[in-house]
Design a protein around this motif. Structure first.
Motif, PDB file in Angstrom:
ATOM      1  N   HIS A   1       0.963  -1.045   0.023  1.00 48.84           N
ATOM      2  CA  HIS A   1       0.074   0.158   0.038  1.00 48.84           C
ATOM      3  C   HIS A   1       0.472   1.110  -0.160  1.00 48.84           C
ATOM      4  O   HIS A   1       1.917   1.170   0.712  1.00 48.84           O
ATOM      5  CB  HIS A   1      -0.920   0.129   0.685  1.00 48.84           C
ATOM      6  CG  HIS A   1      -2.091   0.927   1.819  1.00 48.84           C
ATOM      7  ND1 HIS A   1      -2.825   1.629   0.660  1.00 48.84           N
ATOM      8  CD2 HIS A   1      -1.588   2.490   1.738  1.00 48.84           C
ATOM      9  CE1 HIS A   1      -3.325   2.079   0.916  1.00 48.84           C
ATOM     10  NE2 HIS A   1      -2.882   3.099   1.647  1.00 48.84           N
ATOM     11  N   ASP A   2       0.556   1.900  -0.802  1.00 57.09           N
ATOM     12  CA  ASP A   2       1.220   3.445  -1.151  1.00 57.09           C
ATOM     13  C   ASP A   2       2.637   3.086  -1.238  1.00 57.09           C
ATOM     14  O   ASP A   2       3.709   3.951  -0.497  1.00 57.09           O
ATOM     15  CB  ASP A   2       0.636   4.082   0.013  1.00 57.09           C
ATOM     16  CG  ASP A   2       0.371   5.253   0.541  1.00 57.09           C
ATOM     17  OD1 ASP A   2      -1.025   5.604  -0.599  1.00 57.09           O
ATOM     18  OD2 ASP A   2      -0.349   5.765   1.075  1.00 57.09           O
ATOM     19  N   THR A   3       3.316   2.439  -2.238  1.00 60.27           N
ATOM     20  CA  THR A   3       4.331   2.335  -2.585  1.00 60.27           C
ATOM     21  C   THR A   3       4.203   2.341  -4.054  1.00 60.27           C
ATOM     22  O   THR A   3       3.350   2.758  -4.589  1.00 60.27           O
ATOM     23  CB  THR A   3       5.018   0.575  -2.337  1.00 60.27           C
ATOM     24  OG1 THR A   3       4.297  -0.237  -2.932  1.00 60.27           O
ATOM     25  CG2 THR A   3       5.075   0.649  -0.914  1.00 60.27           C
ATOM     26  N   TYR A   4       5.567   2.602  -4.706  1.00 58.20           N
ATOM     27  CA  TYR A   4       5.592   2.283  -6.136  1.00 58.20           C
ATOM     28  C   TYR A   4       4.592   1.377  -6.781  1.00 58.20           C
ATOM     29  O   TYR A   4       4.265   1.349  -7.984  1.00 58.20           O
ATOM     30  CB  TYR A   4       6.483   2.515  -6.439  1.00 58.20           C
ATOM     31  CG  TYR A   4       7.518   4.294  -6.816  1.00 58.20           C
ATOM     32  CD1 TYR A   4       7.070   5.384  -7.791  1.00 58.20           C
ATOM     33  CD2 TYR A   4       7.744   4.870  -5.350  1.00 58.20           C
ATOM     34  CE1 TYR A   4       7.011   6.098  -7.813  1.00 58.20           C
ATOM     35  CE2 TYR A   4       7.862   6.177  -5.342  1.00 58.20           C
ATOM     36  CZ  TYR A   4       8.324   6.753  -6.350  1.00 58.20           C
ATOM     37  OH  TYR A   4       8.199   8.080  -6.745  1.00 58.20           O
ATOM     38  N   PHE A   5       4.754   0.161  -6.135  1.00 61.30           N
ATOM     39  CA  PHE A   5       3.877  -0.803  -6.439  1.00 61.30           C
ATOM     40  C   PHE A   5       2.548  -0.514  -7.616  1.00 61.30           C
ATOM     41  O   PHE A   5       2.259  -0.724  -8.220  1.00 61.30           O
ATOM     42  CB  PHE A   5       3.738  -1.492  -5.909  1.00 61.30           C
ATOM     43  CG  PHE A   5       3.236  -3.704  -6.367  1.00 61.30           C
ATOM     44  CD1 PHE A   5       4.877  -4.282  -7.370  1.00 61.30           C
ATOM     45  CD2 PHE A   5       2.111  -4.181  -6.527  1.00 61.30           C
ATOM     46  CE1 PHE A   5       4.911  -5.753  -7.427  1.00 61.30           C
ATOM     47  CE2 PHE A   5       2.541  -5.107  -7.071  1.00 61.30           C
ATOM     48  CZ  PHE A   5       3.181  -6.039  -7.507  1.00 61.30           C
ATOM     49  N   VAL A   6       1.961   0.373  -6.225  1.00 55.79           N
ATOM     50  CA  VAL A   6       0.538   0.426  -6.438  1.00 55.79           C
ATOM     51  C   VAL A   6       0.621   2.030  -7.916  1.00 55.79           C
ATOM     52  O   VAL A   6      -0.314   1.548  -8.772  1.00 55.79           O
ATOM     53  CB  VAL A   6       0.494   1.750  -5.502  1.00 55.79           C
ATOM     54  CG1 VAL A   6      -1.451   1.359  -5.859  1.00 55.79           C
ATOM     55  CG2 VAL A   6      -0.264   0.641  -4.516  1.00 55.79           C
ATOM     56  N   VAL A   7       1.604   2.494  -7.872  1.00 58.88           N
ATOM     57  CA  VAL A   7       1.883   4.008  -9.174  1.00 58.88           C
ATOM     58  C   VAL A   7       2.095   2.655  -9.900  1.00 58.88           C
ATOM     59  O   VAL A   7       1.306   3.467 -11.140  1.00 58.88           O
ATOM     60  CB  VAL A   7       3.244   4.240  -8.720  1.00 58.88           C
ATOM     61  CG1 VAL A   7       3.294   5.508 -10.030  1.00 58.88           C
ATOM     62  CG2 VAL A   7       3.194   5.471  -7.328  1.00 58.88           C
ATOM     63  N   ALA A   8       2.373   2.124 -10.385  1.00 66.58           N
ATOM     64  CA  ALA A   8       2.760   1.351 -11.467  1.00 66.58           C
ATOM     65  C   ALA A   8       1.656   0.222 -11.859  1.00 66.58           C
ATOM     66  O   ALA A   8       1.394   0.424 -12.861  1.00 66.58           O
ATOM     67  CB  ALA A   8       3.698  -0.092 -11.584  1.00 66.58           C
ATOM     68  N   HIS A   9       0.809  -0.257 -10.697  1.00 64.38           N
ATOM     69  CA  HIS A   9      -0.806  -0.630 -11.275  1.00 64.38           C
ATOM     70  C   HIS A   9      -1.445   0.412 -12.314  1.00 64.38           C
ATOM     71  O   HIS A   9      -1.314  -0.036 -12.839  1.00 64.38           O
ATOM     72  CB  HIS A   9      -0.625  -1.255 -10.170  1.00 64.38           C
ATOM     73  CG  HIS A   9      -2.331  -1.673  -9.755  1.00 64.38           C
ATOM     74  ND1 HIS A   9      -2.870  -2.728 -10.894  1.00 64.38           N
ATOM     75  CD2 HIS A   9      -3.580  -1.062  -9.068  1.00 64.38           C
ATOM     76  CE1 HIS A   9      -4.132  -2.180 -10.326  1.00 64.38           C
ATOM     77  NE2 HIS A   9      -4.578  -1.456  -9.935  1.00 64.38           N
ATOM     78  N   PHE A  10      -1.733   1.332 -11.137  1.00 63.06           N
ATOM     79  CA  PHE A  10      -3.172   2.039 -11.669  1.00 63.06           C
ATOM     80  C   PHE A  10      -2.201   2.725 -12.818  1.00 63.06           C
ATOM     81  O   PHE A  10      -3.400   3.454 -13.533  1.00 63.06           O
ATOM     82  CB  PHE A  10      -3.692   3.268 -10.935  1.00 63.06           C
ATOM     83  CG  PHE A  10      -2.757   4.106  -9.936  1.00 63.06           C
ATOM     84  CD1 PHE A  10      -3.102   5.104 -11.014  1.00 63.06           C
ATOM     85  CD2 PHE A  10      -2.103   4.117  -8.607  1.00 63.06           C
ATOM     86  CE1 PHE A  10      -2.634   6.606 -10.544  1.00 63.06           C
ATOM     87  CE2 PHE A  10      -1.884   4.818  -8.588  1.00 63.06           C
ATOM     88  CZ  PHE A  10      -1.275   6.417  -9.435  1.00 63.06           C
ATOM     89  N   HIS A  11      -1.466   3.406 -12.752  1.00 64.87           N
ATOM     90  CA  HIS A  11      -0.822   3.924 -14.265  1.00 64.87           C
ATOM     91  C   HIS A  11      -0.767   3.414 -15.225  1.00 64.87           C
ATOM     92  O   HIS A  11      -1.258   3.674 -16.316  1.00 64.87           O
ATOM     93  CB  HIS A  11       0.573   4.860 -14.110  1.00 64.87           C
ATOM     94  CG  HIS A  11       0.775   5.707 -13.471  1.00 64.87           C
ATOM     95  ND1 HIS A  11       0.982   6.333 -12.282  1.00 64.87           N
ATOM     96  CD2 HIS A  11       0.389   7.286 -14.240  1.00 64.87           C
ATOM     97  CE1 HIS A  11       0.669   7.144 -11.738  1.00 64.87           C
ATOM     98  NE2 HIS A  11       1.325   8.186 -13.107  1.00 64.87           N
ATOM     99  N   LEU A  12      -0.976   1.694 -15.007  1.00 69.99           N
ATOM    100  CA  LEU A  12      -0.967   1.106 -16.193  1.00 69.99           C
ATOM    101  C   LEU A  12      -2.083   0.568 -16.667  1.00 69.99           C
ATOM    102  O   LEU A  12      -2.684   0.991 -17.623  1.00 69.99           O
ATOM    103  CB  LEU A  12       0.158  -0.694 -16.355  1.00 69.99           C
ATOM    104  CG  LEU A  12       1.742  -0.795 -16.118  1.00 69.99           C
ATOM    105  CD1 LEU A  12       2.391  -1.216 -15.972  1.00 69.99           C
ATOM    106  CD2 LEU A  12       2.129   0.692 -17.759  1.00 69.99           C
ATOM    107  N   VAL A  13      -2.628   0.502 -15.949  1.00 73.91           N
ATOM    108  CA  VAL A  13      -4.460  -0.778 -15.796  1.00 73.91           C
ATOM    109  C   VAL A  13      -5.061   0.437 -16.114  1.00 73.91           C
ATOM    110  O   VAL A  13      -6.174   1.072 -16.863  1.00 73.91           O
ATOM    111  CB  VAL A  13      -4.670  -1.241 -14.823  1.00 73.91           C
ATOM    112  CG1 VAL A  13      -4.933  -0.655 -13.940  1.00 73.91           C
ATOM    113  CG2 VAL A  13      -5.827  -2.186 -15.584  1.00 73.91           C
ATOM    114  N   MET A  14      -5.084   2.257 -15.524  1.00 74.11           N
ATOM    115  CA  MET A  14      -5.965   2.693 -16.393  1.00 74.11           C
ATOM    116  C   MET A  14      -5.595   3.966 -16.693  1.00 74.11           C
ATOM    117  O   MET A  14      -6.009   4.838 -18.060  1.00 74.11           O
ATOM    118  CB  MET A  14      -6.524   3.700 -14.740  1.00 74.11           C
ATOM    119  CG  MET A  14      -6.620   4.674 -14.217  1.00 74.11           C
ATOM    120  SD  MET A  14      -6.888   5.534 -13.211  1.00 74.11           S
ATOM    121  CE  MET A  14      -7.627   7.029 -12.991  1.00 74.11           C
TER     122      MET A  14
END
Lengths: 368, 629
Positions: free
Chosen positions: B422-435
């Motif tokens: 939560h609130d790491t760059y993993f989330v940033v990567a996820h939502f930038h790609l998918v949405m």
């Protein structure tokens, strides 16, 4: 400076592409002016082939970069639940990486394989209920398994802390953490009230509660190894979030709503130093909820040590009441006797009364 | 007798002439306060492009800070002034402002207004066969409310104390207390006012889209014959109509807390040396209200892009979209589930862990319809005859991003794994790609595909190819490595990673690489911009149906006038995906071609439909004058 040059060269590269694109389009429009659009040309073949090139080079790049990056991933978790979620994480990652890879391969390969050819006709294939059912059910089952294992872990991690867990309190403020310990005598955190906060009593300890008398605060969090630790989390001003990366712990600190997280650390700082070969290794607590200008620098060190040295360390700390005996004025008369041992000796009684007056007024000022 | 006839005809002509002259609108009514859906769509598109340039350039500036922390940024001083500190570095306050504005601009102004605003407006009347939107006036209001929202947000960038800077989610108490943060001063007030206007704009637009789709479909255009684009826009509008008011309530309550001393979100706060009197409020309440919009918002951004992709992939594969009904069902499933998964953004906010379990189950259910959509796109390509137009390339790119970014949603939707990520760059990567990247690709694909219909000219293909490959590779290079950084525990919204041992001295080269990739990707967008403007003026003239597509917009003149069709609106007899039908002469049969004219390609059940054609032809629900009026 080097970077600026790099940047400029990139901009130049983009411009070069632009010119190249322009030229080819001009040449194309000269060559085929007036003709009806056809689709089987060179461009179509290049684009089709590019998908395969991208797929192959992309897979290689992804694999290489992953292998290269593993050295920087966090080492194995130092808490029991952390190792469990790590296992789940890598298991789930394997499943989703495989499915993403497979579907991307199909996507790019089909794009390449079925590119336009003159005279060819696409297959009219509007639906196939069996196939659709299959790829609804299979992901659903796989996901159900992933959810179920995850849910069991979540339920265990979020359950009530076991009896005998060591309690400590972490209070977030702009921009640092303050740790409060339950003290060596009763090992119980005392009550608190945000209206009692001032420069010395930073976490608002409420001295009308006798459990608070031996509480002490520290700019570092020390916890004993090998037993459950319950962190009670609060925030003084805005949202913060406790993040202990090596323990796989994260929980928001919310003003007005205390939260908590318990975990079972099983590696001391010393052990981690030996394991990682880094003699300067420190466990750290970071903030992961945006809290203002200093968000990125809000950190605290965490020391995990064996029970004996933890006890010793705690015994060396001075209860806040002893450091600031003025607060004795807030102690109800019925509890004065119990608090006496934390206050300076009776000989200095007159001075303490003198100072209490001052605090009492400042206390009531902050209570308003 | 003859004379009377002649005079009556003449008077009819005069009347008609008057009638037409009545619609010779002046400049302001034609181009500025226009009520024509096509003009409004272009207004949305151009405003969206303007915001996209600002939004992405903000991300480039903060990527410079993250990728090259030692870099002197004095050369930016002429543009952003004192936000560059004495030392030549970006101020941490402004860093947070950039991050916040990047998120707000991209999510709301580019991918909601720019995408849905453009294509819902442009395509709904053209594809359902209507003269215009149900209410042209409300449609105009919708754009101008958006314009005012844009204006306020734009002004806030130039404030002395800067724009809002508490993250695009603007969680209180940070956003509620001016003493906590520079960005919570006037910038936040303008942010909230701007969002309130934006929501009004969305509601006016959404009501119009829904009404038009339900009421103004042409003869024979049943819901089961609607193109998937229209289904997507329709469901998007429903999502927006239900969820945006909740954000409005959150914004209003926050305005109350900020300005009128209420305590909806504030409690037990000691800040700047004093204890505030507010008690009893809950910051978590705001998060619930915010994400009740915030999650459907993801699909408000995503569904139109998926709809556009469905249309483009079918057209350019020369194949019917695979599983038309399954596609509609998945979109409905996604639209419904979108409302009951919001709290997966809040697993570790202190929310009751039992709620976390519930939302975890619901969240992972939404992955099933998403997976079905991805499989259906891939099967549509299978045994097609694929033409790689730039629009098609971007659509395939979208599917790839949707898959690669979507699968990590299974990780993050799992509450136990979300604790660490939560609130790491993993989330940033996820939502930038998918949405982010996916719907941006939907927007670009849509522009390339419908540019001929919008402006009567073709965009340059070659430039489009170069643009696609640079952007596609660029976006993967930016966001794929962010997964690694996230797994290593790097938190989001950090100005620098030097304070903590676990982040300092590692991944510096990776962060530099990401920043370089971001700069290249950003630069590549100027290819698009050049192509767009150049083609607008000098592009090759478009033909009536350049992509040999089936949907109704290609039955209008090259540049449709007011009212879209010069004569009667065509009737619709078949679904929009009769591509490469066995037996047919061409590999496409437009929707307005009756089955009686295509005996060679009719399927058995379609032969029976011939008998209904007379009835469809005779209907006249929405087109009484049989001409634009």
């Amino acid at each position: 400076m080097v970077y600026i040059v790099g940047l400029l060269s990139l901009v130049f590269l983009a411009l070069a592409f632009m010119v190249f694109g322009r030229l080819t389009s001009v040449m194309k429009s000269v060559g085929t002016s007036g003709e009806q659009e056809t689709y089987g040309g060179t461009s179509n073949k290049i684009n089709g082939a590019m998908f395969m090139v991208f797929l192959i080079l992309g897979t290689i790049a992804a694999t290489w970069s992953f292998i290269h990056s593993t050295q920087y991933f966090l080492p194995e978790a130092s808490s029991i639940h952390g190792r469990r979620t790590d296992g789940l994480f890598w298991g789930s990652m394997a499943i989703v990486t495989a499915s993403a890879l497979l579907t991307n391969i199909l996507l790019f390969y089909f794009a390449y394989k079925y590119q336009y050819k003159d005279g060819k006709r696409a297959t009219y294939y509007p639906e196939n209920h069996k196939l659709e059912l299959l790829w609804t059910v299979v992901p659903a089952v796989v996901m159900a398994i992933m959810v179920f294992t995850g849910w069991k872990a979540w339920r265990d991690i979020m359950s009530e802390a076991p009896e005998g867990a060591q309690e400590v309190e972490l209070v977030g403020k702009q921009f640092n953490w303050i740790a409060r310990y339950p003290g060596v005598d009763n090992n119980k955190l005392g009550a608190f009230n945000y209206k009692l906060i001032d420069n010395n009593n930073e976490v608002g300890i409420d001295y009308s509660d006798e459990a608070a008398f031996d509480d002490f605060t520290a700019p570092e969090l020390h916890i004993p190894v090998g037993k459950p630790v319950l962190i009670r989390i609060r925030a003084r001003d805005v949202l913060h979030s406790v993040f202990i990366p090596h323990m796989r712990v994260k929980m928001d600190a919310v003003p007005g709503m205390p939260t908590r997280f318990w975990f079972h650390p099983d590696k001391t700082t010393e052990q981690m130093r030996n394991e990682t070969g880094n003699q300067n290794f420190k466990y750290e607590i970071a903030c992961t909820e945006i809290c203002g200008r200093g968000h990125f620098s809000m950190k605290m060190n965490l020391v995990v040590e064996d029970q004996e040295s933890w006890n010793k360390w705690c015994a060396e700390q001075k209860p806040l009441l002893s450091s600031f005996p003025e607060y004795a004025s807030r102690i109800p008369a019925s509890l004065k006797a119990k608090a006496a041992k934390y206050l300076p000796t009776v000989g200095a009684d007159t001075t303490s009364t003198a100072s209490t007056g001052g605090v009492a007024s400042s206390g009531s000022a902050s209570l308003r | 007798m003859a004379t009377t006839d002649a005079t009556s005809t003449a008077s009819v002509h005069v009347a008609e002439h008057d009638h037409h002259e009545h619609y010779e609108l002046n400049f302001w009514r034609k181009y500025v306060f226009a009520e024509d859906h096509k003009t409004i769509a272009k207004q949305y598109l151009i405003t969206g492009i303007f915001w996209a340039i600002i939004g992405i350039s903000f991300s480039v500036i903060f990527r410079l800070q993250l990728g090259f922390p030692q870099m002197k940024l004095e050369w930016l001083r002429p543009i952003i002034g004192n936000w560059i500190e004495e030392s030549g570095k970006l101020s941490p306050d402004f860093y947070l402002a950039l991050v916040t504005m990047h998120g707000t601009i991209m999510v709301f102004f580019v991918l909601t207004a720019g995408l849905s605003g453009t294509f819902s407006n442009f395509l709904i009347p053209l594809q359902v066969g209507a003269r215009d939107m149900a209410s042209g006036f409300m449609n105009m209001l919708s754009y101008w409310f958006f314009f005012m929202a844009s204006l306020l947000m734009f002004v806030s960038i130039f404030l002395e104390t800067g724009p809002a800077a508490g993250g695009w989610v603007v969680y209180p108490p940070l956003s509620a207390l001016p003493q906590a943060h520079k960005g919570s001063e006037l910038g936040m007030t303008l942010w909230l006012s701007s969002m309130a206007l934006f929501i009004v704009s969305q509601l006016l637009g959404g009501i119009n889209y829904i009404t038009t789709v339900i009421n103004l479909r042409t003869r024979g255009m049943s819901f089961s014959k609607l193109p998937l684009t229209i289904w997507a826009f329709f469901l998007t509008a429903v999502l927006g109509l239900i969820s945006f008011p909740v954000l409005l309530s959150a914004a209003l309550l926050l305005i109350f807390d900020r300005s009128f001393g209420t305590s909806f979100f504030l409690s037990d706060i000691y800040i700047a040396g004093e204890a505030l009197p507010n008690v009893g409020g809950s910051p978590i309440l705001f998060q619930h209200l915010f994400w009740f919009l915030g999650h459907p918002e993801v699909y408000i951004v995503m569904l139109p892009a998926l709809g556009i992709t469905s249309e483009i992939i079918a057209t350019n594969s020369r194949k019917p979209i695979f599983g038309y009904r399954a596609m509609i069902a998945s979109m409905m499933g996604i639209a419904f589930l979108a409302f009951i998964v919001w709290a997966h953004h809040m697993f570790v906010t202190g929310m009751n862990p039992f709620l976390g379990s519930v939302f975890m189950f619901l969240t992972l259910i939404i992955a099933v319809p998403s997976a079905v959509k991805a499989f259906n796109y891939i099967t549509t390509l299978w045994r097609g005859n694929i033409r790689f137009t730039p629009a098609m390339l971007f659509s395939i790119g979208l599917v790839s991003f949707f898959i690669s970014g979507g699968v990590t949603g299974l990780i993050l939707g799992n509450a136990a794994l979300d604790i660490q990520l939560h609130d790491t760059y993993f989330v940033v990567a996820h939502f930038h790609l998918v949405m982010g990247a996916s719907s941006a690709f939907g927007l670009l694909a849509g522009v390339y595909h419908w540019f001929p219909k919008m402006f009567g000219r073709m965009m340059n293909d070659k430039l489009g190819y170069v643009h696609f490959w640079l952007t596609f590779i660029g976006i993967y290079s930016v966001f794929f490595p962010m997964h690694y950084i996230g797994i290593a525990g790097f938190p989001r919204r950090y100005y620098s990673f030097t304070s903590n041992d676990f982040t300092s001295n590692i991944f510096q080269d990776m962060n530099a690489f990401i920043s370089l990739a971001a700069i290249v990707t950003f630069s590549a967008q100027f290819l698009f911009l050049y192509n767009f403007i150049h083609s607008l003026i000098k592009g090759k003239r478009a033909t009536v149906n350049p992509w040999q597509s089936n949907t109704l917009e290609w039955t209008t003149p090259v540049i449709p006038g007011h009212g879209n069709w010069p004569g009667e609106i065509p009737a619709v007899y078949r679904w929009p995906y009769d591509y490469s039908k066995p037996g047919a002469k061409d590999d496409f049969i437009p929707q307005n071609v009756p089955y009686s004219q295509t005996p060679e390609s009719n399927l058995p059940h379609e032969k029976e439909l011939i008998s209904l054609e007379q009835a469809i032809e005779a209907q006249n629900f929405n087109d009484q004058f049989k001409q634009p009026h």
